[in-house]
Design a protein around this motif. Structure first.
Motif, PDB file in Angstrom:
ATOM      1  N   HIS A   1       0.809  -1.219   0.000  1.00 17.23           N
ATOM      2  CA  HIS A   1       0.000   0.000   0.000  1.00 17.23           C
ATOM      3  C   HIS A   1       0.842   1.269   0.000  1.00 17.23           C
ATOM      4  N   GLY A   2       2.155   1.112  -0.214  1.00 16.56           N
ATOM      5  CA  GLY A   2       3.042   2.263  -0.344  1.00 16.56           C
ATOM      6  C   GLY A   2       3.386   2.964   0.961  1.00 16.56           C
ATOM      7  N   PHE A   3       3.176   2.305   2.080  1.00 17.78           N
ATOM      8  CA  PHE A   3       3.491   2.927   3.362  1.00 17.78           C
ATOM      9  C   PHE A   3       4.964   2.728   3.697  1.00 17.78           C
ATOM     10  N   THR A   4       5.553   3.711   4.347  1.00 17.37           N
ATOM     11  CA  THR A   4       6.940   3.633   4.805  1.00 17.37           C
ATOM     12  C   THR A   4       6.989   3.995   6.283  1.00 17.37           C
ATOM     13  N   GLN A   5       8.135   3.775   6.917  1.00 21.52           N
ATOM     14  CA  GLN A   5       8.349   4.085   8.333  1.00 21.52           C
ATOM     15  C   GLN A   5       7.210   3.523   9.188  1.00 21.52           C
ATOM     16  N   VAL A   6       6.903   2.267   8.954  1.00 20.60           N
ATOM     17  CA  VAL A   6       5.756   1.608   9.573  1.00 20.60           C
ATOM     18  C   VAL A   6       6.099   1.100  10.968  1.00 20.60           C
ATOM     19  N   GLN A   7       5.153   1.247  11.863  1.00 19.23           N
ATOM     20  CA  GLN A   7       5.221   0.662  13.201  1.00 19.23           C
ATOM     21  C   GLN A   7       3.921  -0.087  13.419  1.00 19.23           C
ATOM     22  N   HIS A   8       3.927  -1.060  14.300  1.00 18.05           N
ATOM     23  CA  HIS A   8       2.700  -1.779  14.607  1.00 18.05           C
ATOM     24  C   HIS A   8       2.751  -2.325  16.024  1.00 18.05           C
ATOM     25  N   THR A   9       1.564  -2.632  16.513  1.00 16.34           N
ATOM     26  CA  THR A   9       1.418  -3.243  17.829  1.00 16.34           C
ATOM     27  C   THR A   9       0.449  -4.396  17.692  1.00 16.34           C
ATOM     28  N   VAL A  10       0.817  -5.540  18.216  1.00 10.48           N
ATOM     29  CA  VAL A  10      -0.076  -6.696  18.218  1.00 10.48           C
ATOM     30  C   VAL A  10      -0.180  -7.176  19.661  1.00 10.48           C
ATOM     31  N   GLU A  11      -1.378  -7.114  20.185  1.00  2.74           N
ATOM     32  CA  GLU A  11      -1.653  -7.621  21.529  1.00  2.74           C
ATOM     33  C   GLU A  11      -2.782  -8.629  21.373  1.00  2.74           C
ATOM     34  N   ILE A  12      -2.631  -9.797  21.953  1.00  2.00           N
ATOM     35  CA  ILE A  12      -3.639 -10.848  21.851  1.00  2.00           C
ATOM     36  C   ILE A  12      -4.225 -11.072  23.246  1.00  2.00           C
ATOM     37  N   TYR A  13      -5.540 -10.884  23.348  1.00  2.00           N
ATOM     38  CA  TYR A  13      -6.237 -11.042  24.620  1.00  2.00           C
ATOM     39  C   TYR A  13      -6.994 -12.362  24.626  1.00  2.00           C
ATOM     40  N   GLY A  14      -6.974 -13.044  25.736  1.00  2.00           N
ATOM     41  CA  GLY A  14      -7.684 -14.306  25.877  1.00  2.00           C
ATOM     42  C   GLY A  14      -7.665 -14.725  27.332  1.00  2.00           C
ATOM     43  N   LEU A  15      -7.784 -16.033  27.558  1.00  2.00           N
ATOM     44  CA  LEU A  15      -7.714 -16.580  28.912  1.00  2.00           C
ATOM     45  C   LEU A  15      -6.480 -17.455  29.023  1.00  2.00           C
ATOM     46  N   CYS A  16      -5.706 -17.259  30.082  1.00  2.00           N
ATOM     47  CA  CYS A  16      -4.531 -18.087  30.320  1.00  2.00           C
ATOM     48  C   CYS A  16      -5.011 -19.500  30.700  1.00  2.00           C
ATOM     49  N   PRO A  17      -4.124 -20.480  30.705  1.00  2.00           N
ATOM     50  CA  PRO A  17      -4.544 -21.853  31.040  1.00  2.00           C
ATOM     51  C   PRO A  17      -5.242 -21.966  32.397  1.00  2.00           C
ATOM     52  N   GLU A  18      -4.734 -21.265  33.414  1.00  2.00           N
ATOM     53  CA  GLU A  18      -5.331 -21.353  34.744  1.00  2.00           C
ATOM     54  C   GLU A  18      -6.749 -20.780  34.754  1.00  2.00           C
ATOM     55  N   CYS A  19      -6.947 -19.615  34.131  1.00  2.00           N
ATOM     56  CA  CYS A  19      -8.276 -18.999  34.109  1.00  2.00           C
ATOM     57  C   CYS A  19      -9.222 -19.795  33.220  1.00  2.00           C
ATOM     58  N   SER A  20      -8.707 -20.381  32.129  1.00  2.00           N
ATOM     59  CA  SER A  20      -9.537 -21.246  31.286  1.00  2.00           C
ATOM     60  C   SER A  20     -10.037 -22.442  32.083  1.00  2.00           C
ATOM     61  N   ALA A  21      -9.154 -23.055  32.868  1.00  2.00           N
ATOM     62  CA  ALA A  21      -9.541 -24.211  33.673  1.00  2.00           C
ATOM     63  C   ALA A  21     -10.577 -23.823  34.723  1.00  2.00           C
ATOM     64  N   THR A  22     -10.397 -22.660  35.334  1.00  2.00           N
ATOM     65  CA  THR A  22     -11.356 -22.185  36.330  1.00  2.00           C
ATOM     66  C   THR A  22     -12.715 -21.940  35.698  1.00  2.00           C
ATOM     67  N   CYS A  23     -12.730 -21.335  34.512  1.00  2.00           N
ATOM     68  CA  CYS A  23     -14.000 -21.073  33.816  1.00  2.00           C
ATOM     69  C   CYS A  23     -14.704 -22.371  33.453  1.00  2.00           C
ATOM     70  N   VAL A  24     -13.949 -23.367  33.000  1.00  2.00           N
ATOM     71  CA  VAL A  24     -14.528 -24.662  32.637  1.00  2.00           C
ATOM     72  C   VAL A  24     -15.088 -25.336  33.884  1.00  2.00           C
ATOM     73  N   THR A  25     -14.333 -25.293  34.986  1.00  2.00           N
ATOM     74  CA  THR A  25     -14.764 -25.909  36.238  1.00  2.00           C
ATOM     75  C   THR A  25     -16.040 -25.239  36.751  1.00  2.00           C
ATOM     76  N   GLN A  26     -16.084 -23.910  36.697  1.00  2.00           N
ATOM     77  CA  GLN A  26     -17.266 -23.184  37.169  1.00  2.00           C
ATOM     78  C   GLN A  26     -18.472 -23.479  36.290  1.00  2.00           C
ATOM     79  N   ALA A  27     -18.265 -23.588  34.982  1.00  2.00           N
ATOM     80  CA  ALA A  27     -19.375 -23.867  34.052  1.00  2.00           C
ATOM     81  C   ALA A  27     -19.919 -25.270  34.265  1.00  2.00           C
ATOM     82  N   ALA A  28     -19.062 -26.199  34.663  1.00  2.00           N
ATOM     83  CA  ALA A  28     -19.479 -27.587  34.845  1.00  2.00           C
ATOM     84  C   ALA A  28     -20.126 -27.835  36.204  1.00  2.00           C
ATOM     85  N   ALA A  29     -19.911 -26.919  37.142  1.00  2.00           N
ATOM     86  CA  ALA A  29     -20.461 -27.107  38.493  1.00  2.00           C
ATOM     87  C   ALA A  29     -21.983 -26.945  38.460  1.00  2.00           C
ATOM     88  N   PRO A  30     -22.696 -27.783  39.204  1.00  2.00           N
ATOM     89  CA  PRO A  30     -24.155 -27.644  39.246  1.00  2.00           C
ATOM     90  C   PRO A  30     -24.559 -26.349  39.945  1.00  2.00           C
TER      91      PRO A  30
END
Length: 146
Positions: free
Chosen positions: A114-143
């Protein structure tokens, strides 16, 4: 010799305390969180001074800065000295640094196409870490409570 003059920062007790506190943290921290931590440690630094020093350290390249989900600036002293990106847990704030040559190549090719020069960028990826994913799964499975 050209370029802007190098700004030399005064080393104050407050700046030293903020820098030392950041050295103990692994994840991004907001100014207010850091201010609270400093006061819990018995370090009297005003909130305004904390904001000013963090902004100055970020401007000097000592800290990485990004915006959290509320749009608030958060800061972290990263171990990587080269260009890198972050994985961030939306629940606990855990942060993982990573380099991604394929992202660098993609960004360069997009800029070139696209003809751009002097380019900078930022990439940040948001999600759940393994511990928080496990906690969410455990909480969802609890009656549900009756």
């Amino acid at each position: 010799m050209s370029g802007a003059p190098v700004k030399e920062q005064r080393v104050t007790k407050q700046r030293t305390a903020i820098s030392a506190a950041l050295d103990t943290l692994d994840d991004f921290v907001s100014t207010q969180e850091l201010h609270r931590l400093l006061h819990e440690q018995g370090t009297p630094v005003s909130l305004a001074t904390t904001y000013r020093i963090l902004a100055s350290m970020a401007d000097d390249g000592e800290l990485d800065t990004l915006r959290n989900s509320e749009g608030e600036a958060v800061y972290r002293r990263c171990s990587a000295t080269s260009h890198h990106h972050h994985l961030l847990c939306r629940v606990c704030g855990k942060t993982v640094e990573f380099e991604a040559p394929e992202v660098e190549s993609w960004a360069a090719s997009m800029a070139k196409a696209h003809g751009f020069t002097q380019v900078q960028h930022t990439v940040e990826i948001y999600g759940l870490c393994p511990e928080c994913s496990a906690t969410c799964v455990t909480q969802a499975a609890a009656p549900a409570a009756p």
